[in-house]
Enzyme design. Structure first.
Site, short mmCIF file in Angstrom:
data_model
loop_
_atom_site.label_atom_id
_atom_site.label_comp_id
_atom_site.label_asym_id
_atom_site.label_seq_id
_atom_site.Cartn_x
_atom_site.Cartn_y
_atom_site.Cartn_z
N CYS A 116 -57.00 0.08 -132.06
CA CYS A 116 -57.01 1.19 -131.50
C CYS A 116 -58.27 1.68 -131.20
O CYS A 116 -59.17 1.93 -131.76
CB CYS A 116 -55.80 1.96 -131.57
SG CYS A 116 -56.02 3.09 -133.17
N ASP A 150 -54.50 -2.29 -96.07
CA ASP A 150 -54.87 -3.41 -95.05
C ASP A 150 -53.33 -4.20 -95.08
O ASP A 150 -52.82 -4.40 -95.81
CB ASP A 150 -55.63 -4.14 -96.20
CG ASP A 150 -56.20 -5.38 -95.39
OD1 ASP A 150 -55.74 -6.42 -95.84
OD2 ASP A 150 -56.90 -5.38 -94.21
#
Length: 546
Positions: free
Chosen positions: A16, A395
């Protein structure tokens, strides 16, 4: 003075962002390291340095971070390497649950303490090792604080709490590790889009070569249905190419001699030859993948805040615990045991695992889920901004629509029968590679029109306008609005029909027989069934303008 070098290393065992602190501390302490950048997803460490790279590798290995040179090839993981974290965390969770249930039913300490201690050891031994190494490198991180808090809880006799804390922290690390791993797989799936080999023309022979062996200027042959291996320029032949992986445009694009083609795109009908213009590492697709990899380092504001918070919070808590344990007995002659107990209590309750773990886990999970669904987000910072959006522009092609043209209307003119119109159009379009041709052919097959009996000769493509062919003794033209106007055939009736269809977003094919328009065929991109629900959901989520 040694010359500066840029080196890429692979660094494993960082689960992490918080654990990067140890690596940063070690690198900052090395003479000769000028600059470095680590990508948690790709596991690549880019270092600008003057010292030998072996010094950097040795230093990181001493912190428990397995570090390899750039030519390192990762071996396939064994079952234990892949699932050991899951086994340890699950075992710790089961033991903790058993202990809590036995405690609920009145079991004594001689039964409970061994169970809880075993749960702590199984779930926390890796955390303890990382915390110890963080302490040695004076890079106090959450592993250190969790280990310290767990030891404190055990000293206080709170074995159940210690086991629960270690299990929850181990589980959170496991989730984050899996999320990052899924992101890596999503990026690898992008890399797999481009074929690993290509057919290279060598004189009169054709040779199959790995793309990494192909140089700029070599000629590759692309056959129907193949993915293009490398960026290049068409030198012979023509075809339609599906470039949606690069441009997002789902409608195939017609490519002729001189046109650029890109690695990873899909070739349609016909065969063409392409001269390579970019090496594998420089293709448009490789650049996109590189941008996606780099995007993972773009951290959200909340993530940056939490990392800064953790950096200062952990040492501050440790110092406060020491002061609480030391000052009252030393200055005010208070009992040592009581204040040592209070210091340990503070360590246990001050461990902010939920705050520190929740943000990176959430960000990485969001980016990964999006990538699995084909959405590439440039990083945590941009993912966080999506929650603030009030307007969106979409679009149409391939997003709200199927991205596959279909015939909508067949309008006969001058008394030409509809089936005859479709028959003529399909016979001519069967020789074309234009995307609209497929829609007309599919319609003809659906209507059982026997267009194959018509023999087309003198077939000719007129770029950007249409096609011309001869059937029998008649010359036919299938063209667009512009071509029809150039031929001065757009009378009032045709013009009105064209304006109506075009205002509805339809593409028009005009069929002309010996300079007389005999019909129109409109082709459109069908709306996807889920589009209406998606727009409604966006509005429900608070999107004000779409």
């Amino acid at each position: 003075m040694s010359k500066e070098k840029n080196t890429t290393l692979f660094v494993k065992n960082i689960c992490c962002a918080d654990e990067e602190i140890v690596a940063r501390k070690k690198l900052y302490s090395l003479d000769g390291v000028k600059h470095f950048n680590y990508n948690l997803v790709t596991q690549k460490l880019n270092v600008t340095h003057t010292c030998p790279e072996e010094t950097i590798i040795s230093a990181l290995n001493s912190c428990g971070l397995k570090t390899y040179k750039s030519d390192f090839k990762e071996m396939k993981q064994t079952f234990w390497e892949k699932y050991s974290s899951l086994v340890f965390t699950s075992t710790s969770g089961v033991l903790t649950l058993i202990g809590i249930l036995l405690k609920h039913f009145g079991a004594g300490g001689n039964v409970l303490i061994p169970i809880f201690l075993l749960a702590i050891v199984v779930g926390g031994w890796r955390i303890a090792i990382k915390g110890y190494k963080a302490l040695l490198n004076l890079a106090l991180d959450m592993n250190y604080l969790m280990a310290l808090a767990t030891i404190g809880a055990v000293i206080l006799g709170e074995f159940a709490e210690a086991a629960a804390v270690i299990f929850m922290f181990s589980l959170a690390l496991l989730f984050e590790s899996y999320s990052i791993d899924r992101t890596r797989k999503a990026i690898k799936s992008l890399m797999a889009i481009s074929p690993p080999t290509a057919t290279v023309k060598n004189g009169i022979f054709e040779v199959l070569k790995g793309v990494e062996e192909i140089s700029v200027g070599e000629i590759i042959v692309i056959r129907p249905g193949e993915r293009i291996s490398l960026d290049g320029e068409i030198i012979s032949g023509k075809s339609t190419v599906n470039e949606s992986v690069i441009t997002g445009e789902s409608m195939p694009v017609l490519k002729e001699t001189g046109a650029q083609v890109f690695a990873g795109t899909i070739h349609g009908k016909g065969t063409f030859e392409s001269r390579v213009t970019k090496l594998q590492r420089d293709t448009m697709l490789s650049r996109i993948i590189h941008l996606v990899e780099e995007a993972q380092t773009e951290k959200a504001e909340s993530q940056t805040f939490v990392e800064k918070f953790s950096k200062y919070y952990t040492p501050a808590v440790t110092v406060m615990a020491v002061l609480i344990a030391a000052i009252p007995p030393l200055i005010f002659s208070q009992p040592v045991n009581g204040w040592f107990y209070r210091a340990l209590v503070m360590l246990v309750i001050a461990c902010p695992c939920a705050l520190v773990i929740s943000t990176p886990v959430t960000i990485v999970s969001g980016l990964t889920r999006a990538a699995r669904n084909g959405v590439l987000i440039k990083g945590g910072r941009y993912l966080e901004e999506i929650g603030k959006l009030k307007a969106i522009a979409i679009d149409k092609t391939g997003t709200l629509t199927e991205g596959r043209p279909v015939v909508q209307d067949i309008i006969p003119l001058n008394s030409c029968p509809k089936d005859q119109l479709l028959k003529i159009a399909a016979a001519i379009e069967s020789k074309s590679e234009h995307p609209l041709a497929d829609a007309i052919l599919i319609k003809a097959y659906d209507e059982d029109v026997e267009f194959q009996k018509l023999v087309c000769t003198d077939f000719e493509t007129i770029p950007g306008k249409g096609i011309r062919a001869t059937i029998g003794e008649k010359i036919y033209v299938l063209g667009n609005h512009t071509f029809c106007e150039e031929m001065k055939l757009c009378n009032g009736e045709i013009e009105n029909l064209l304006e109506k269809f075009e205002s509805d977003g339809k593409s028009i094919v005009i069929i002309i027989e010996d300079k007389n328009p005999i019909g129109l065929i409109s082709v459109t991109d069908a709306t996807r069934e889920e589009s209406k629900h998606a727009i409604q959901e966006l509005r429900r989520q608070g999107m004000q303008n779409i």
